[in-house]
Design an enzyme around this catalytic site. Structure first.
Site, short mmCIF file in Angstrom:
data_model
loop_
_atom_site.label_atom_id
_atom_site.label_comp_id
_atom_site.label_asym_id
_atom_site.label_seq_id
_atom_site.Cartn_x
_atom_site.Cartn_y
_atom_site.Cartn_z
N ASP A 2 6.31 68.25 119.64
CA ASP A 2 5.44 69.17 120.35
C ASP A 2 6.24 70.20 121.15
O ASP A 2 7.36 69.92 121.58
CB ASP A 2 4.53 68.37 121.29
CG ASP A 2 3.31 69.15 121.71
OD1 ASP A 2 3.06 70.23 121.13
OD2 ASP A 2 2.60 68.69 122.62
N ASN A 50 -4.47 70.13 112.45
CA ASN A 50 -3.73 71.39 112.47
C ASN A 50 -4.27 72.43 111.48
O ASN A 50 -3.97 73.62 111.60
CB ASN A 50 -2.23 71.17 112.19
CG ASN A 50 -1.47 70.60 113.37
OD1 ASN A 50 -0.46 69.91 113.19
ND2 ASN A 50 -1.93 70.86 114.59
C1 FPP Z 1 3.66 71.18 117.54
O1 FPP Z 1 4.04 72.23 118.39
C2 FPP Z 1 4.34 71.32 116.25
C3 FPP Z 1 3.70 71.48 115.06
C4 FPP Z 1 2.24 71.52 114.92
C5 FPP Z 1 4.45 71.67 113.78
C6 FPP Z 1 5.78 71.01 113.70
C7 FPP Z 1 6.48 71.57 112.52
C8 FPP Z 1 7.79 71.85 112.44
C9 FPP Z 1 8.78 71.54 113.48
C10 FPP Z 1 8.34 72.55 111.23
C11 FPP Z 1 8.08 71.96 109.91
C12 FPP Z 1 8.40 70.51 109.81
C13 FPP Z 1 9.43 69.94 109.13
C14 FPP Z 1 9.53 68.46 109.04
C15 FPP Z 1 10.45 70.72 108.46
P1 FPP Z 1 2.92 73.24 118.91
O2 FPP Z 1 2.88 74.39 117.98
O3 FPP Z 1 1.63 72.52 119.08
O4 FPP Z 1 3.51 73.65 120.30
P2 FPP Z 1 2.68 74.08 121.60
O5 FPP Z 1 1.91 72.85 122.04
O6 FPP Z 1 3.74 74.47 122.56
O7 FPP Z 1 1.79 75.22 121.19
#
Ligand code: FPP
Length: 231
Positions: A2, A50
């Protein structure tokens, strides 16, 4: 994983930049796991919820997955890491599914190191799918309703080939499971780090592992019972 979006926002960058940096953190943590002899790593890369994000962000995340899988394939093979997927990969766009299939096939014979991507994953959806699958076994006459113990039901979960997690880490200061491995995590130790995922380094992983080692896991027993069993 996150905090990608907030990491980017704090720097005046588009959210996708945070996800891009998040992919680099995945690389760092994969090699940190190797150093710490952590043989099973599960990454919550895309939740069932998501899909409700803006289409542009969903597309970018799908693109990053393809990029990651193409870039990491040789490294996974070199390090003998088997790739697994939990969730509903059927929901994913064709190019992502094709890369996942290719990577899983190329690593299927490895047994020691395991990387699992949770994709279009949600615990509640998984529980419902497992219940459906068990009910179908009953309908076929292969099981009886009274045989539905936890051990039996667990064979219908996406994680049937994987051990329960010892430690669940959530980055970026939130203290929730958000539909992640809720059944498998019944006895997992939880670790909440204030560090956003793009900045989460192998040193942070080491700190989490050290903290885990100091926990007493009682599984419903008393501390005295545990110490007596260990002596
Ligand atoms: C949460 O942060 C993260 C995600 C929904 C996506 C995670 C994906 C990656 C790191 C890249 C692809 C994955 C791999 C395994 C290569 P958020 O966007 O919810 O952050 P926020 O809460 O600060 O908005």
């Amino acid at each position: 994983m996150d905090g990608n979006g907030r990491w980017a926002k704090a720097r005046g960058l588009p959210r996708i930049e945070g996800h891009r940096r998040g992919v680099e953190a995945v690389r760092e943590i994969l090699s940190g796991c190797r150093e710490l002899n952590i043989r099973y790593l599960t990454l919550y890369a895309f939740s069932a919820e998501n899909w409700r994000r803006p289409a542009e962000e969903v597309d970018a995340l799908m693109g990053l997955l393809v990029y990651f899988l193409r870039r990491e394939l040789n490294e996974l093979v070199r390090n003998k890491v088997r790739l697994h997927v939990i969730g509903q990969p059927g929901d994913l766009p064709d190019p992502v599914r094709a890369e996942l299939e290719r990577t899983m096939a190329a690593t299927a014979h490895f047994t020691e190191w395991h990387l699992t991507l949770a994709l279009s994953y949600g615990s509640r959806q998984e529980a419902a799918a497992a219940a459906r699958s068990f009910a179908e076994a009953v309908a076929r006459g292969e099981a009886r309703p009274e045989e539905c113990t936890w051990e039996r039901l667990a064979r219908h979960l996406y994680t049937r080939e994987l051990p329960d997690p010892d430690l669940i880490i959530r980055t970026s200061g939130e203290s929730r499971l958000s539909n992640f491995l809720m059944l498998q995590g019944a006895y997992s130790e939880l670790y909440f780090s204030p560090v956003p995922w793009p900045d989460f380094s192998r040193e942070h992983l080491r700190e989490a592992a050290e903290c885990f080692k100091r926990r007493e896991r009682r599984y419903g027993l008393t501390g005295e019972q545990l110490r007596a069993a260990a002596s």
